[in-house]
Structure formats: structure tokens, C-alpha cells
Design a protein around this motif. Structure first.
Motif, PDB file in Angstrom:
ATOM      1  N   UNK A 131       0.834  -1.203   0.000  1.00 13.03           N
ATOM      2  CA  UNK A 131       0.000   0.000   0.000  1.00 13.03           C
ATOM      3  C   UNK A 131       0.863   1.246   0.000  1.00 13.03           C
ATOM      4  N   UNK A 132       1.947   1.217   0.751  1.00 13.91           N
ATOM      5  CA  UNK A 132       2.793   2.397   0.827  1.00 13.91           C
ATOM      6  C   UNK A 132       3.538   2.629  -0.481  1.00 13.91           C
ATOM      7  N   UNK A 133       3.891   1.555  -1.184  1.00 11.05           N
ATOM      8  CA  UNK A 133       4.511   1.744  -2.487  1.00 11.05           C
ATOM      9  C   UNK A 133       3.511   2.374  -3.451  1.00 11.05           C
ATOM     10  N   UNK A 134       2.254   1.941  -3.389  1.00 11.94           N
ATOM     11  CA  UNK A 134       1.225   2.546  -4.236  1.00 11.94           C
ATOM     12  C   UNK A 134       1.045   4.011  -3.902  1.00 11.94           C
ATOM     13  N   UNK A 135       1.018   4.322  -2.598  1.00  6.94           N
ATOM     14  CA  UNK A 135       0.878   5.709  -2.181  1.00  6.94           C
ATOM     15  C   UNK A 135       2.111   6.507  -2.587  1.00  6.94           C
ATOM     16  N   UNK A 136       3.285   5.887  -2.452  1.00  7.45           N
ATOM     17  CA  UNK A 136       4.504   6.563  -2.875  1.00  7.45           C
ATOM     18  C   UNK A 136       4.472   6.931  -4.345  1.00  7.45           C
ATOM     19  N   UNK A 159      -7.698   0.822  -7.463  1.00  9.04           N
ATOM     20  CA  UNK A 159      -8.260   0.653  -6.122  1.00  9.04           C
ATOM     21  C   UNK A 159      -8.425   2.003  -5.437  1.00  9.04           C
ATOM     22  N   UNK A 160      -7.453   2.888  -5.613  1.00  8.89           N
ATOM     23  CA  UNK A 160      -7.533   4.214  -5.014  1.00  8.89           C
ATOM     24  C   UNK A 160      -8.664   5.025  -5.643  1.00  8.89           C
ATOM     25  N   UNK A 161      -8.776   4.948  -6.963  1.00 11.27           N
ATOM     26  CA  UNK A 161      -9.836   5.690  -7.658  1.00 11.27           C
ATOM     27  C   UNK A 161     -11.208   5.178  -7.244  1.00 11.27           C
ATOM     28  N   UNK A 162     -11.367   3.869  -7.146  1.00 15.68           N
ATOM     29  CA  UNK A 162     -12.663   3.311  -6.777  1.00 15.68           C
ATOM     30  C   UNK A 162     -13.032   3.620  -5.325  1.00 15.68           C
ATOM     31  N   UNK A 163     -12.052   3.976  -4.521  1.00 12.83           N
ATOM     32  CA  UNK A 163     -12.316   4.357  -3.132  1.00 12.83           C
ATOM     33  C   UNK A 163     -12.714   5.826  -3.013  1.00 12.83           C
ATOM     34  N   UNK A 164     -12.795   6.535  -4.127  1.00 11.73           N
ATOM     35  CA  UNK A 164     -13.266   7.909  -4.088  1.00 11.73           C
ATOM     36  C   UNK A 164     -12.247   8.955  -4.479  1.00 11.73           C
ATOM     37  N   UNK A 165     -11.018   8.538  -4.766  1.00 14.77           N
ATOM     38  CA  UNK A 165     -10.004   9.492  -5.220  1.00 14.77           C
ATOM     39  C   UNK A 165     -10.225   9.805  -6.694  1.00 14.77           C
ATOM     40  N   UNK A 197      -4.402   0.434   0.201  1.00 13.67           N
ATOM     41  CA  UNK A 197      -3.826   1.642  -0.384  1.00 13.67           C
ATOM     42  C   UNK A 197      -4.657   2.893  -0.126  1.00 13.67           C
ATOM     43  N   UNK A 198      -6.001   2.856  -0.263  1.00 16.38           N
ATOM     44  CA  UNK A 198      -6.772   4.078   0.006  1.00 16.38           C
ATOM     45  C   UNK A 198      -6.621   4.571   1.439  1.00 16.38           C
ATOM     46  N   UNK A 199      -6.584   3.659   2.415  1.00 19.50           N
ATOM     47  CA  UNK A 199      -6.428   4.066   3.810  1.00 19.50           C
ATOM     48  C   UNK A 199      -5.069   4.709   4.041  1.00 19.50           C
ATOM     49  N   UNK A 200      -4.030   4.118   3.457  1.00 14.31           N
ATOM     50  CA  UNK A 200      -2.695   4.695   3.570  1.00 14.31           C
ATOM     51  C   UNK A 200      -2.669   6.088   2.950  1.00 14.31           C
ATOM     52  N   UNK A 201      -3.304   6.253   1.795  1.00 17.03           N
ATOM     53  CA  UNK A 201      -3.294   7.553   1.130  1.00 17.03           C
ATOM     54  C   UNK A 201      -4.101   8.574   1.924  1.00 17.03           C
ATOM     55  N   UNK A 202      -5.202   8.152   2.546  1.00 18.69           N
ATOM     56  CA  UNK A 202      -5.965   9.057   3.419  1.00 18.69           C
ATOM     57  C   UNK A 202      -5.055   9.651   4.494  1.00 18.69           C
ATOM     58  N   UNK A 203      -4.254   8.798   5.121  1.00 14.05           N
ATOM     59  CA  UNK A 203      -3.371   9.253   6.189  1.00 14.05           C
ATOM     60  C   UNK A 203      -2.326  10.232   5.661  1.00 14.05           C
ATOM     61  N   UNK A 204      -1.785   9.932   4.487  1.00 15.69           N
ATOM     62  CA  UNK A 204      -0.760  10.798   3.938  1.00 15.69           C
ATOM     63  C   UNK A 204      -1.338  12.119   3.439  1.00 15.69           C
ATOM     64  N   UNK A 205      -2.553  12.108   2.921  1.00 12.04           N
ATOM     65  CA  UNK A 205      -3.177  13.363   2.485  1.00 12.04           C
ATOM     66  C   UNK A 205      -3.409  14.268   3.684  1.00 12.04           C
ATOM     67  N   UNK A 206      -3.854  13.689   4.805  1.00 10.44           N
ATOM     68  CA  UNK A 206      -4.031  14.492   6.010  1.00 10.44           C
ATOM     69  C   UNK A 206      -2.710  15.155   6.417  1.00 10.44           C
ATOM     70  N   UNK A 207      -1.623  14.402   6.358  1.00  8.36           N
ATOM     71  CA  UNK A 207      -0.314  14.957   6.705  1.00  8.36           C
ATOM     72  C   UNK A 207       0.097  16.028   5.707  1.00  8.36           C
ATOM     73  N   UNK A 208      -0.136  15.769   4.432  1.00  5.84           N
ATOM     74  CA  UNK A 208       0.237  16.733   3.393  1.00  5.84           C
ATOM     75  C   UNK A 208      -0.540  18.037   3.533  1.00  5.84           C
ATOM     76  N   UNK A 209      -1.832  17.951   3.780  1.00  2.00           N
ATOM     77  CA  UNK A 209      -2.647  19.160   3.937  1.00  2.00           C
ATOM     78  C   UNK A 209      -2.136  20.006   5.101  1.00  2.00           C
ATOM     79  N   UNK A 210      -1.659  19.350   6.156  1.00  2.00           N
ATOM     80  CA  UNK A 210      -1.142  20.072   7.315  1.00  2.00           C
ATOM     81  C   UNK A 210       0.282  20.581   7.104  1.00  2.00           C
ATOM     82  N   UNK A 211       0.916  20.149   6.028  1.00  2.00           N
ATOM     83  CA  UNK A 211       2.302  20.525   5.803  1.00  2.00           C
ATOM     84  C   UNK A 211       3.285  19.739   6.645  1.00  2.00           C
TER      85      UNK A 211
END
Length: 319
Positions: free
Chosen positions: A15-20, A168-174, A230-244
């Protein structure tokens, strides 16, 4: 290529490789806009995001040049509010926009490159590179994303891995249309600013296609094990990214890729960062103001673009 295995699940690594990839290669956006699934994506509630958007922005200046560096996420949920006054002001003040690739949303350009770099010889179908267990997992994953294993038979392993992960990420709403890159590009075009690319789409296809076959197959195997996470991992990283929160991106994505995927890390991040650093140095020899937007993984960690610039004596300040 040797893979290390610390105490974490294969699914989490995949999942993290996909998010990467979503944070580090605009090709994820290009592929996500292709028709990868016939079914409608199920409705998925978006996670809570930071109430005050403050994604990281850096600036490099000399006597007659100003260059802004902004990390992006190539796929986002439509509900994510990431715009900030300082990012909008920097973009408005810039004379030109630089993306990883200028034509990232050009499917007419992408399809022949997919055929050239993503399809295997007729006598080497995807299944010939996989074990019986792999093929069973591929069949299950393909069904889950609304595709079929048979449809992926002509694919090289790297392309099948990217399709499984991104679909998988797109089908999860991305939504690729909600990603930062197309939004920033649309704003620049509307303002009459030229849009340029640090790379070409063909170069980005080549980064994946030139990986050794065993690396591609391992990429696919881990994608098959981790596509649901992968979608859950990306959710976590987007939250971090939005916060800088660059440290979070570095620790969870960049460092993980460095440890688990040495070859892929070098190809997708280090080598490209070095090339871009050289291009930025050339920009500084000229004059004017430029806004550079690249995947957020490129602007985190010890091998980031900023770190490489600083090693060459260039001052980089966070805004």
C-alpha cells in the motif's frame, strides 16, 4: 534486487509503495485517467482532513530569480480543501508553471506510450511471469476493481501493478481530476501562464518499463497483497500533506521506500531529484519567477530536491 522485511505486513508495504507512486510520479495521474474499470466506484465517505490547509511551500531566490517549490498529491478526494492564500499568491506572482510533465492529462499522448512501454511481447503474457498463487490473487484483485485478469494478460508486470493500485484508489473515491496538478495547471492556463514540464511523459513510462523484470514482478505481487489498504494509507498521507507535515511524509513514505524498495527509490526519487536540481540551477541563471509543482515525495527527506539544492550552496526557505 534484494528486499528487506522488517516487522510490518506485506500489505502495508505494498500500500505504501502505491501511495509513494501517487505522491512521487505524475504517471499515476496519467494512468488513473485511462478507462481502467467498467463498474461504477462505490460511494466511500471521505476521512476528516485538517481544518486549516497549510501544505508546505518553499522558495529559492537570487538577485533576479524567484522559484517556488510545491509538493503535490496527484490523486485527491474531491472534498479535500488544500488551497491556501500563500500558495495562491505564489502561483499568481509566477511567470510560468512547471509540472513533472506538462501534458499529464493528455490521453491521446499516453495511449501509444502504454502500448510501447506497457505491453509485453505476445509470447510473454503476464501470467507467464506469475506463480499459480499470483494468478489467483490477480484474478481476485481484477474482479474487485471491475477489470479482469484476462484483460491484463498483455500487460508487463509494472503496468498491471500500477493499474491494480491506482484503480483501487480511484474506486475508493479518489479523483484524478481533483488532484493538485490539474487544478494548478487549469489556474495557470486561465491566467495565460505557460505550462512546462521537467520531464516528458515518455521518460516517466521509461522509469517503470526499464525496471528489471524481477523488480516489476515483485511490485505486482505486493500490489496484489496491498490494493485494499492503499486508500487508507493515502488518506493518512493526504491528512499529513494538507497540514504541511513533511516529517510524516518522509517517515511513512520516503524512508519506507528507501528501505523496502532500494532500486525503485533510486529510480523514482533520487535520480529524478538530481536531474530537477540541475534544471533549477539553470533557471536561477536566468531571471523571473517560476512555480514548480511536483509530487510531495520529491520534497521530503534527505534526498529531496531542497536537500540537493542546499548541498550545492543554494538557500531554500520554507514559506
Amino acid at each position: 534486487m534484494t528486499f528487506s522485511h522488517p516487522l510490518k505486513s506485506v500489505a502495508a508495504r505494498a500500500a505504501r509503495l502505491a501511495v509513494g507512486t501517487a505522491l512521487g510520479s505524475a504517471l499515476a495521474l496519467s494512468w488513473a485517467t485511462a478507462p481502467v474499470a467498467a463498474q461504477e466506484a462505490p460511494a466511500v465517505a471521505a476521512p476528516a482532513t485538517a481544518t486549516t490547509a497549510d501544505p508546505a511551500l518553499w522558495v529559492v531566490r537570487d538577485a533576479d530569480s524567484t522559484i517556488y517549490l510545491f509538493g503535490t498529491v496527484h490523486l485527491l478526494r474531491p472534498e479535500v480543501d488544500w488551497r491556501s492564500d500563500k500558495v495562491d499568491a505564489a502561483l499568481a506572482a509566477s511567470d510560468e508553471l512547471w509540472l513533472e510533465i506538462a501534458d499529464v492529462d493528455d490521453q491521446a499522448a499516453a495511449m501509444p506510450l502504454i502500448q510501447r512501454y506497457g505491453l509485453a511481447p505476445a509470447d510473454q503474457p503476464l501470467s507467464s511471469t506469475l506463480t499459480e498463487e499470483d494468478r489467483a490473487k490477480l484474478d481476485a484483485a481484477a474482479g474487485a476493481i471491475g477489470a479482469s485478469a484476462a484483460a491484463m494478460e498483455p500487460f508487463r508486470p509494472w503496468l498491471a501493478a500500477l493499474q491494480v493500485s491506482v484503480a483501487a484508489i480511484v474506486r475508493a473515491g479518489y479523483d484524478p481530476g481533483s488532484g493538485v496538478d490539474p487544478k494548478i495547471k487549469a489556474a495557470a492556463v486561465a491566467a495565460g501562464k505557460p505550462v512546462k514540464g521537467l520531464e516528458t511523459m515518455e521518460q516517466q513510462f521509461g522509469f517503470f518499463a526499464n525496471l528489471p523484470l524481477e523488480t516489476q514482478v515483485e511490485f505486482l505481487r505486493q500490489a496484489l497483497d496491498g490494493y485494499e489498504d492503499a486508500p487508507t494509507e493515502l488518506d493518512q498521507m493526504v491528512d499529513a500533506w494538507v497540514r504541511g507535515d513533511i516529517d510524516a511524509i518522509d517517515q511513512i513514505i520516503v524512508e519506507d521506500m528507501k528501505v523496502e524498495w532500494g532500486d525503485v527509490y533510486e529510480v523514482l526519487l533520487v535520480d529524478r531529484n538530481a536531474d530537477w536540481t540541475g534544471q533549477i540551477q539553470e533557471m536561477l541563471e536566468g531571471s523571473g519567477t517560476a512555480f514548480i509543482a511536483v509530487g510531495a515525495a520529491h520534497l521530503a527527506g534527505d534526498d529531496s530536491v531542497q536537500a540537493m539544492l542546499q548541498q550545492q550552496g543554494v538557500t531554500v526557505e520554507r514559506q
